[in-house]
Write a protein that holds these residues in place. Structure first.
Motif, mmCIF file in Angstrom:
data_model
loop_
_atom_site.group_PDB
_atom_site.id
_atom_site.type_symbol
_atom_site.label_atom_id
_atom_site.label_comp_id
_atom_site.label_asym_id
_atom_site.label_seq_id
_atom_site.Cartn_x
_atom_site.Cartn_y
_atom_site.Cartn_z
ATOM 1 N N ARG A 33 7.499 -1.907 -4.396
ATOM 2 C CA ARG A 33 7.811 -0.643 -3.726
ATOM 3 C C ARG A 33 9.015 -0.917 -2.848
ATOM 4 O O ARG A 33 9.115 -1.955 -2.186
ATOM 5 C CB ARG A 33 6.626 -0.190 -2.856
ATOM 6 C CG ARG A 33 5.449 0.270 -3.667
ATOM 7 C CD ARG A 33 5.020 1.663 -3.234
ATOM 8 N NE ARG A 33 4.089 2.228 -4.187
ATOM 9 C CZ ARG A 33 2.783 2.217 -4.065
ATOM 10 N NH1 ARG A 33 2.226 1.690 -2.995
ATOM 11 N NH2 ARG A 33 2.021 2.762 -4.990
ATOM 12 N N CYS A 36 8.260 -2.007 0.711
ATOM 13 C CA CYS A 36 7.429 -3.200 0.941
ATOM 14 C C CYS A 36 8.246 -4.472 0.794
ATOM 15 O O CYS A 36 9.226 -4.523 0.058
ATOM 16 C CB CYS A 36 6.251 -3.205 -0.029
ATOM 17 S SG CYS A 36 5.229 -1.713 0.105
ATOM 18 N N THR A 81 -7.267 -1.449 -8.775
ATOM 19 C CA THR A 81 -6.342 -1.153 -7.684
ATOM 20 C C THR A 81 -6.060 -2.433 -6.917
ATOM 21 O O THR A 81 -6.981 -3.200 -6.625
ATOM 22 C CB THR A 81 -6.938 -0.087 -6.746
ATOM 23 O OG1 THR A 81 -7.176 1.101 -7.505
ATOM 24 C CG2 THR A 81 -5.984 0.238 -5.603
ATOM 25 N N GLU A 83 -3.554 -4.219 -3.609
ATOM 26 C CA GLU A 83 -2.791 -3.933 -2.394
ATOM 27 C C GLU A 83 -1.508 -4.743 -2.418
ATOM 28 O O GLU A 83 -1.543 -5.968 -2.568
ATOM 29 C CB GLU A 83 -3.621 -4.284 -1.159
ATOM 30 C CG GLU A 83 -2.921 -3.949 0.133
ATOM 31 C CD GLU A 83 -3.799 -4.216 1.352
ATOM 32 O OE1 GLU A 83 -4.961 -4.622 1.179
ATOM 33 O OE2 GLU A 83 -3.305 -4.022 2.467
ATOM 34 N N CYS A 87 3.754 -4.147 3.302
ATOM 35 C CA CYS A 87 4.169 -2.741 3.398
ATOM 36 C C CYS A 87 4.058 -2.260 4.848
ATOM 37 O O CYS A 87 3.099 -2.606 5.542
ATOM 38 C CB CYS A 87 3.285 -1.857 2.514
ATOM 39 S SG CYS A 87 3.478 -2.181 0.763
ATOM 40 N N HIS A 90 3.411 3.158 7.485
ATOM 41 C CA HIS A 90 3.587 4.520 6.962
ATOM 42 C C HIS A 90 3.609 4.587 5.420
ATOM 43 O O HIS A 90 3.702 5.667 4.845
ATOM 44 C CB HIS A 90 4.858 5.159 7.538
ATOM 45 C CG HIS A 90 6.126 4.549 7.015
ATOM 46 N ND1 HIS A 90 6.622 3.355 7.497
ATOM 47 C CD2 HIS A 90 6.980 4.958 6.044
ATOM 48 C CE1 HIS A 90 7.743 3.058 6.857
ATOM 49 N NE2 HIS A 90 7.977 4.020 5.966
ATOM 50 N N VAL A 91 3.512 3.441 4.741
ATOM 51 C CA VAL A 91 3.553 3.385 3.276
ATOM 52 C C VAL A 91 2.179 2.982 2.743
ATOM 53 O O VAL A 91 1.594 2.009 3.197
ATOM 54 C CB VAL A 91 4.612 2.358 2.798
ATOM 55 C CG1 VAL A 91 4.564 2.195 1.285
ATOM 56 C CG2 VAL A 91 5.994 2.778 3.255
ATOM 57 N N ALA A 92 1.678 3.745 1.789
ATOM 58 C CA ALA A 92 0.400 3.395 1.143
ATOM 59 C C ALA A 92 0.619 2.133 0.302
ATOM 60 O O ALA A 92 1.442 2.126 -0.609
ATOM 61 C CB ALA A 92 -0.076 4.538 0.264
ATOM 62 N N PRO A 93 -0.118 1.060 0.610
ATOM 63 C CA PRO A 93 0.131 -0.214 -0.071
ATOM 64 C C PRO A 93 -0.626 -0.379 -1.385
ATOM 65 O O PRO A 93 -0.565 -1.437 -2.006
ATOM 66 C CB PRO A 93 -0.377 -1.230 0.957
ATOM 67 C CG PRO A 93 -1.490 -0.524 1.639
ATOM 68 C CD PRO A 93 -1.073 0.925 1.700
ATOM 69 N N TYR A 94 -1.334 0.643 -1.852
ATOM 70 C CA TYR A 94 -2.194 0.491 -3.027
ATOM 71 C C TYR A 94 -1.497 0.931 -4.306
ATOM 72 O O TYR A 94 -0.750 1.900 -4.327
ATOM 73 C CB TYR A 94 -3.488 1.276 -2.838
ATOM 74 C CG TYR A 94 -4.255 0.801 -1.630
ATOM 75 C CD1 TYR A 94 -4.914 -0.415 -1.641
ATOM 76 C CD2 TYR A 94 -4.277 1.550 -0.457
ATOM 77 C CE1 TYR A 94 -5.590 -0.873 -0.531
ATOM 78 C CE2 TYR A 94 -4.955 1.106 0.662
ATOM 79 C CZ TYR A 94 -5.612 -0.119 0.617
ATOM 80 O OH TYR A 94 -6.272 -0.565 1.725
ATOM 81 N N SER A 96 -2.572 1.420 -8.527
ATOM 82 C CA SER A 96 -3.612 1.409 -9.560
ATOM 83 C C SER A 96 -2.977 1.263 -10.933
ATOM 84 O O SER A 96 -1.929 1.834 -11.210
ATOM 85 C CB SER A 96 -4.427 2.705 -9.514
ATOM 86 O OG SER A 96 -5.126 2.791 -8.295
#
Length: 138
Positions: A33, A36, A81, A83, A87, A90-94, A96
């Protein structure tokens, strides 16, 4: 003579479908990402292989749905999923991804598969790599 020819053709088609080589195959993907700090390398399974196809001579006489070819696609799969480390808050680290449990030869289902061959797509890390540590099924 015609009956023998017809029976041998039907036998050949049945054996061809039974001998299709479409199985779960190991695949390594790299997940990044932009926000990240790290890249994650994941080993999973995808459906890959050969499916028996037939190219019909009388294409102009058949409806379009009869012309689609079978592809190697998922029969059963689960999502896992992970992680992504590093990150910001404020960033979703997941992330899938699918794991193929079994495969089949059939029509491509756009509900859960990408049915279009994509041109060039990079499958390597441009950031430092972290080991796959966190993972759970969804």
């Amino acid at each position: 003579m015609t009956a023998v020819f017809l029976m041998s053709m039907l036998f050949g088609l049945a054996c061809g479908q039974a001998m299709s080589f479409c199985i779960p195959t190991e695949y390594t993907m790299h997940i990044e990402r932009r926000e990240c700090a790290y890249c994650l390398t994941i080993n999973t399974t995808i459906c890959a292989g050969y499916c028996m196809t037939r190219d019909i001579s009388g294409k102009l006489l058949l409806p379009k749905y009869a012309l689609s070819q079978d592809v190697c696609t998922y029969r059963d799969f689960i999502y896992r999923t992970v992680e992504i480390p590093g990150c910001p808050l404020h960033v979703a680290p997941y992330f899938s991804y699918p794991v193929a449990l079994s495969c089949k030869c059939g029509k491509c289902n756009t509900d859960y598969s990408d049915c279009i061959h994509e041109a060039i797509k990079t499958n390597y890390c441009t950031k430092p790599q972290k080991s796959y540590l966190v993972g759970f099924s969804v």
